[in-house]
Write a protein that holds these residues in place. Sequence first.
Motif, short mmCIF file in Angstrom:
data_model
loop_
_atom_site.label_atom_id
_atom_site.label_comp_id
_atom_site.label_asym_id
_atom_site.label_seq_id
_atom_site.Cartn_x
_atom_site.Cartn_y
_atom_site.Cartn_z
N LYS A 172 47.86 38.96 42.64
CA LYS A 172 47.38 39.91 41.64
C LYS A 172 48.48 40.36 40.68
CE LYS A 172 43.53 39.62 43.82
NZ LYS A 172 42.54 38.61 43.34
N LEU A 173 49.65 39.75 40.77
CA LEU A 173 50.70 40.03 39.79
C LEU A 173 50.40 39.25 38.52
CD1 LEU A 173 53.86 39.69 42.06
CD2 LEU A 173 52.76 41.80 41.32
N TYR A 174 51.10 39.59 37.43
CA TYR A 174 50.94 38.82 36.21
C TYR A 174 51.41 37.40 36.44
CZ TYR A 174 49.98 43.10 33.62
OH TYR A 174 49.40 44.25 33.16
N ASN A 175 50.78 36.46 35.72
CA ASN A 175 51.14 35.06 35.89
C ASN A 175 52.19 34.63 34.86
OD1 ASN A 175 49.69 34.73 33.49
ND2 ASN A 175 47.85 34.00 34.53
N ARG A 176 52.53 33.35 34.91
CA ARG A 176 53.59 32.83 34.05
C ARG A 176 53.21 32.88 32.58
NH1 ARG A 176 57.26 27.96 36.23
NH2 ARG A 176 58.76 27.81 34.52
N LEU A 222 51.96 36.68 53.26
CA LEU A 222 53.29 37.17 52.88
C LEU A 222 53.40 37.29 51.37
CD1 LEU A 222 56.17 37.98 53.42
CD2 LEU A 222 56.76 35.55 53.71
N LEU A 223 52.88 36.33 50.64
CA LEU A 223 52.90 36.39 49.18
C LEU A 223 52.09 37.58 48.67
CD1 LEU A 223 52.54 32.59 48.32
CD2 LEU A 223 54.61 33.98 48.17
N MET A 228 52.06 43.34 46.49
CA MET A 228 51.88 44.80 46.56
C MET A 228 53.22 45.52 46.57
SD MET A 228 48.67 45.25 49.23
CE MET A 228 49.31 44.13 50.48
N PHE A 229 54.22 44.89 47.15
CA PHE A 229 55.54 45.53 47.28
C PHE A 229 56.24 45.67 45.93
CE2 PHE A 229 60.14 44.57 47.59
CZ PHE A 229 60.57 45.75 48.19
#
Length: 327
Positions: A172-176, A222-223, A228-229
């Motif tokens: 869910k982070l921004y992508n490349r 883990l990813l 979230m971290f």
Amino acid sequence: MQTNVDITVLEQLIDSLQSCFSVEEAYTNIGPLIKQLFPNETGAIYVMNVLKNQLEAIATWGPVPLTSEPIFTPYECLALRREQTHLVEDTHYGLICQHIRPNYLPVETICVPMMAHGEPLGVLYVSSLKRGQITQIKQLALTVAKHISLALANLKLRESLKNQSLRDPLTKLYNRRYLEESLEREIRRSERYPKPLGIILIDIDQFNRFNETFGHAAGDMLLREMGMFLPSQIRASDIACRYGGEEFLLMLPEASLATTKQRSEQLRRNVKHLNIQYRSQILDSITISCGVASFSEHGLTGKAVIQAARAALHRAKAQGGDRIVTA
């Protein structure tokens, strides 16, 4: 009964909503025009929150104070509970919604649920102190609610699709793609003022061994934990991206090289405190390696700065990992 003025203002409202680029912009545009459509009545446009457990007024108008609570639950509105318009021609005898204020009790009220694709988006609420007023504008209220519903549904869908195209589905982070667009924008901004721009390239140490030991499902978990971290460790102006595989990139606008190094060291220490469980088993703490670089000290383009950060990351990995190396 709609007048020529109503039709003209309604067309303006529709055109305004169709030209909006975001839901927030639509909220801003609704207020002034809705006031012209119901100049003699008091009312509000309520929208449902993400959890669908609360409605909040995003636009209010009227010659007297709002006769409904500014925030209420879907259960408190009979129109939402029944999924149909609820008109009360005499509030002293009719069944009124719980969100209507008893201290400001109007004579007539109407709640029109704003629905799209079978889902409630909000409510159009209009009240009057004059008997018969609401009956005259009922059809206009239905028409307005319909157009606002469709416009908001389209904007929400557009924003959702755009967000999906810019986010990594796993973390869910921004992508490349988003990173490349944002990096060019921040580089231009740093050149104009000028301001520093910090880059941290992060790699999870021994990730392949983790996958081999616990399986790919554990690796994906883990990813997701890293997804979230990282946002919890950065400022609102910073950008966290999944760069590829087990690599992540943080972009820190206006952060000096010293600040960027300090932030990366905090990340390296804090990630060890992650409590990672898989199938009821607490796994060993993980470590990360970071390559740190800064614009324009280590490159005059975004690509050059990332290459410098990658070279630093390779040195950190070659030295055994769990460390920070500056370009």
